[in-house]
Design a protein around this motif. Sequence first.
Motif, short mmCIF file in Angstrom:
data_model
loop_
_atom_site.label_atom_id
_atom_site.label_comp_id
_atom_site.label_asym_id
_atom_site.label_seq_id
_atom_site.Cartn_x
_atom_site.Cartn_y
_atom_site.Cartn_z
N CYS A 75 -7.96 12.29 30.64
CA CYS A 75 -8.54 13.57 30.21
C CYS A 75 -7.60 14.34 29.28
O CYS A 75 -8.04 15.12 28.46
N GLY A 76 -6.28 14.16 29.46
CA GLY A 76 -5.34 14.82 28.57
C GLY A 76 -4.88 16.20 29.00
O GLY A 76 -4.17 16.87 28.26
N ILE A 77 -5.25 16.64 30.19
CA ILE A 77 -4.81 17.97 30.63
C ILE A 77 -3.28 18.02 30.71
O ILE A 77 -2.65 18.96 30.23
N GLN B 122 -17.69 15.58 27.03
CA GLN B 122 -18.68 15.61 28.11
C GLN B 122 -19.85 16.52 27.77
O GLN B 122 -20.93 16.36 28.29
N PRO C 157 -11.49 14.23 24.67
CA PRO C 157 -12.11 13.71 25.89
C PRO C 157 -12.51 14.82 26.86
O PRO C 157 -13.46 14.68 27.61
N CYS C 158 -11.73 15.91 26.84
CA CYS C 158 -11.99 17.02 27.76
C CYS C 158 -11.38 18.25 27.10
O CYS C 158 -10.39 18.13 26.38
N GLY D 175 -9.62 20.21 28.33
CA GLY D 175 -8.25 20.28 28.83
C GLY D 175 -7.24 19.61 27.91
O GLY D 175 -6.04 19.80 28.05
N ARG D 176 -7.71 18.79 26.98
CA ARG D 176 -6.82 18.12 26.02
C ARG D 176 -6.43 19.06 24.87
O ARG D 176 -5.50 18.81 24.14
N GLN E 4 -15.93 17.67 34.23
CA GLN E 4 -15.76 16.30 34.72
C GLN E 4 -14.35 16.12 35.30
O GLN E 4 -14.14 15.37 36.22
N PHE E 5 -13.42 16.86 34.73
CA PHE E 5 -12.03 16.72 35.17
C PHE E 5 -11.58 17.96 35.92
O PHE E 5 -10.45 18.41 35.80
N LEU E 6 -12.51 18.54 36.63
CA LEU E 6 -12.28 19.64 37.56
C LEU E 6 -11.88 20.96 36.92
O LEU E 6 -12.49 21.97 37.15
N ARG E 7 -10.78 20.93 36.11
CA ARG E 7 -10.32 22.21 35.63
C ARG E 7 -9.97 22.21 34.15
O ARG E 7 -9.34 23.15 33.68
N GLY E 8 -10.38 21.17 33.44
CA GLY E 8 -10.05 21.09 32.02
C GLY E 8 -10.57 22.29 31.26
O GLY E 8 -9.87 22.89 30.44
N ARG F 126 -8.53 25.34 32.02
CA ARG F 126 -7.23 25.30 31.35
C ARG F 126 -7.42 25.70 29.87
O ARG F 126 -6.63 26.43 29.32
#
Lengths: 223, 571, 137
Positions: free
Chosen positions: B541-543, C15, C41-42, C44-45, C73-77, C80
Motif C-alpha cells: 500500500c505504501g503507507i 481502490q 495504490p492507496c 496512504g502512498r 482497503q488498507f485501514l488507515r491510508g 494518513r
Amino acid sequence: MIKAEQKPIDEILKYLNPYNKILLSGCGACVTVCHAGGEKEVELLASGLRMARQKIGKKIEVLEVTPARQCEPEFALELSETIEKVEAVLSISCGVGVQTLVRHFPKIPIFPGVNTSFLGETITHGVWEERCQACGNCILEKTGGICPISRCAKQLLNGPCGGSSKGKCEIKKEADCAWQLIYDRLKTLNQLYKLEEIIPAKRWGVESRDSGLRRIVREDLKV
Amino acid sequence: MPQIGIFIDALQGSIPASFREKISDYVKKLPGIAFCIEEENLASSEALNRMGKRLEAGGLDGVVIMGGSPKLYEASFQKLRHPLPFNPYLFAVANIREQALWMMVEEEAALERAKTIISKTIRAVSNSKPIETQSLPLKPEVLILGGGVTGISIAQELAKSGLHIFLLEKGNHLGGKALELHKFYNRPLEVQKWMDEKISEVKNNPQITLFTHTELKRLDGHLGRFQAKIQGPDRTETVLSVSAIVVATGYAAKRETKGIYSHKRVTVFPEMEKLLSETKGPSLLWDGKKVEMVTYFLDGVNEDIKVDSINAVKQALLLQEAFQCQVAILCKDMKVAADGMERLYRKAREKGVLFFKYEEPPKLSIVNGQIQVDVRDTAAIQKKEQWPVSILSDLVVVGEAFVPAPETESLSGLLKIHLGNRGFLMEDNPQLLRVRSNRRGIFVAGACRFPQEVSESLIEARAAAQEVMALLSKGTYIYDLAVAEVDPKKCAVCYTCPRLCPHSAITVEKYGERNVYIISGTSQETKWGAAKVDPASCYGCGICVAECPAKAITLRHLTDEQIYAQMGLME
Amino acid sequence: MSSFDPKIIAFCCDQSGYPAADMAGTLKLKLPRNIEIVRVPCAGRIETIYLLKALEKGADGVLVFACYEENCQFLRGNLRAKARLAYAHRMLEGIGLEKERVEICHLATNSGVKFVETLRRKSEQLKKMGPNPAKES
C-alpha cells in the motif's frame, strides 16, 4: 531522547531573508525519530522555503543534507565542502547539532529551524512527553522511578503540593500530578516507607546548570 | 536509451482509427521506440499470443500499451498470469481511452491529453525495474486458538484435508459457550450429545494435537513461519512453528445484577437452558414453585438481539409445548435474520407466544413475590393509545451483555491484529474478507468477531477452514516482490512503520551486518537492529514509505521517480 | 485572466479515485483540460512532499481522491493522507499560500460524477484565485 518541534516557517523565513543560497541540514538521530528534522522534514521544509521565496520574487536555492548525527564533529566536518558553497545554514537538528556546526564553521551564519523542546519519551505515535531535565543528580531511586523535577510543575522534592487534585496538577490541568504517580507507584511496590525520608534540597548550583556550563571529562577515554 | 515496445489497442473500435493514426504518428517520432503495433483487441488470446511472440524476440526494456484503463489489462496479465515472456512490472498502460478520448470535448484536446499521458507513461516505464517472484514453503501445520464450537469445527475440517492442527484451549475442557445450550433452534438435536461426539472425535484424531489449560504467550515471525510460544499447565513452555493461525476465542457474557436484576425470579438465557435440559417432568419448577408465566425481556441489557431473539423464540416454544407455560416476549425489535428463524417466529405466534414491541423500556416490579412487568405495546392495533399491559410473571428471562472475551485485547497485541470498535477482533474487510484478519496467515472466526449463534459460527468455521486450505494446499506461497523495502542503513529504528503498517508486516529485526539480513535463529552474530518488511505479508500500500522520517523505505513497484514521472514533474 | 487554465494534479487511489476517473470517462463526462492524473495504490502512498512539490513545480492546485473514511482497503491510508494534507495546509498558511489549493475528496469507485464535478469546481475556484504565485518560473 531529545524531542523537538519545527519552528513556524514564517519565523524561519525571517532569519533567512538576507540570503539567497543556503544549506538545510537535518539530523539522522533524535530529530528523525520525533519527525522534526529527519530527511523527510528537510525535503518538506526546503520545498516550503523555495515556494515562499518564489512567491515574493526572491528565489532561494536550498541545498539539502541529512548527516547521521549532527552533534559529532566528524559528521559535521563532512559538510565542509557544501558549506563553502552557501551563504548561511539552517539546521533542523537539536540545539546541540546547531552548535556543533557553529563550532566547526565559525565564519558562516547558522540558524536553528526547530525548537528543542525536552528530553522525553514516546507516549503513542505522534505524542511525546517530557521525562528528564538533565538536572545532574538523579533521584529516581527515591521516587519510585518517576521524576518530580521534570514532571512536577513546581519541581517539588517532597510533594505533593496542596494543588494536587484527583491525581491532576493544578498548574497544568491535563497533566498527572507527579507526586500522585510517585505515591501510587511506591504503593504498588510496597515501598511507601520511602516517602518518610525527606529528600534534601538539590544542589542546583553545584550539580546543575545554575553554576554555569557543565562538562563531563573522562580521563580514561581521552586520546 | 531504453527501448520501448508499443502496442496500440483499438479496443474493438472504441478508439477510432483516425485517433489511433494520430497517436501512432506521434509515438513513432519519439526516441527509443522499438516498434509500434496496432491490435484490434489486445485482450483476445490471439492478440496475446502475437504479443508473446513479439516480446520473445527480446531487446526491450519496457512495454507500453495504449488503450483503455490499466485495470482492464492488469486483470488479464497479472491476475490470470498470462504467460507472457516479459516481466509484468515492465508493462505500463497509457489510459488514452477513459482518461483522454472520452474525457475531452474536442478531439484536438483529447489528442493533446493522450500525448501527455503517453509521454508520462513512457517515462515511468523507462524508470521501471523488473520485479521477480518469490515462493515461500508452507508446512501443513496450523494453530487454532480457542476450543469452542468454532475452533473444534475448524480443526475437524482441516484435519480432514490432511493438515496438522494444534488446538489451544485456555480452560480445562473443550466446548466453550455451546455447552450452555440445551437444544438447537434449527435442528432436533441435543447440543450436549452433539458436542460430546465432536469433542471425542477431536481428542482421538491423530491429526489434532490438543492443548488444554494452555495460552499463547508470544508470537514471532510471519505467514509460513510463525513461532508461537505457548504456556501450558505448570508453566511449561513450548514453541510451535506453524504456517497459519486461526483465532476462535469466542466472547464473554456479563450478567446485570443491579436492582431488580438480582431478584431470584429474574434469570438469564443460559440458566433457562440448563433448567430446560434438567427438567424431565410435565411441569417446570423454579425455586420450588411451578412456573406458569414466563416473560422474556430482550434489548434491555444486551444490544446484540440476534442471539437472544433466537434463544427466546426457541425457549418460548419449548416452554409452551412441553411445560404448558404462557410466554410473553418483550422486545424493541425481533431479529429473525437467521436460517429458519422466520418460520420459527411464525410458529411461536401461532402457538400463542405473546410478542410486545416497546419503545419505553418495560418496568419491572415485585408483586407478591412475583415480577410484574409493565409495558406499553407500540405494535398494538390501537395506534393512538398505546396499550398498557401488565404481566405478572413467575420468571423473567433477560439477556446478558455480550462482551469480548477477557483475553481479546492482549491477544490482539500479541498477534498484531486489529480490534474493532467494540473491542471484538476485526476482520480485514467486512464485505470481502470476513474471516481474514489484517495479517496474512492469521484468520479470525466465530464469536471473537461478534457474538453469534452456533449455526453462524459453524458457517464461519467452514469459511475459515476453506481460507486456510486455499492458502496452504499448494504447499508454497508465491508472491511478487512488489512490496515495500527498508534500507537498513538509513533506518533510524523509530518504530514509525511497524506502528502504522495496516497489515503488521513490519518488525524491527536484527541484521548481521548493516545491510545483510540474517533470518532469526540462524546466527548469534546479529547486532544491527532495523525495520524489516516481510515481503510475503506486505500488501504494497505504501503507507510506511510515505511516513518514514528517514526516507529509508521504497515501494519497489512505485518509486518516487515513477510518481514524479506521473505528475509530469521530472524533466 | 480569462485565458488562465489552472493546472491540477489529481492523485487517485487505486481502490476508488482511479476507478472513479475511469467511470467518469466511461460516462463521457468532460474534464477540465489541465489535469494530471497520478495513480497510487492507496492514498496512504501520497507523501506530503508530493503535495508540496506539485505546487512548487508548476501546479496551481492539488486534489487527492481517496476512499471514504472507515472504508480504506488498507485501514488507515485515507486518514494518513488527510493528516498529511493538514501538514501541507499548515505549511501553505505559513508561507502565505491559499490552503484551498490542496484538497482531499473522498469517493467510491462509482463516483464518476463526483470526480468530475470536484475537479470542475476546483478548476473554477483556482481560476478565481489566480495562478499559483509560488510555482517555479
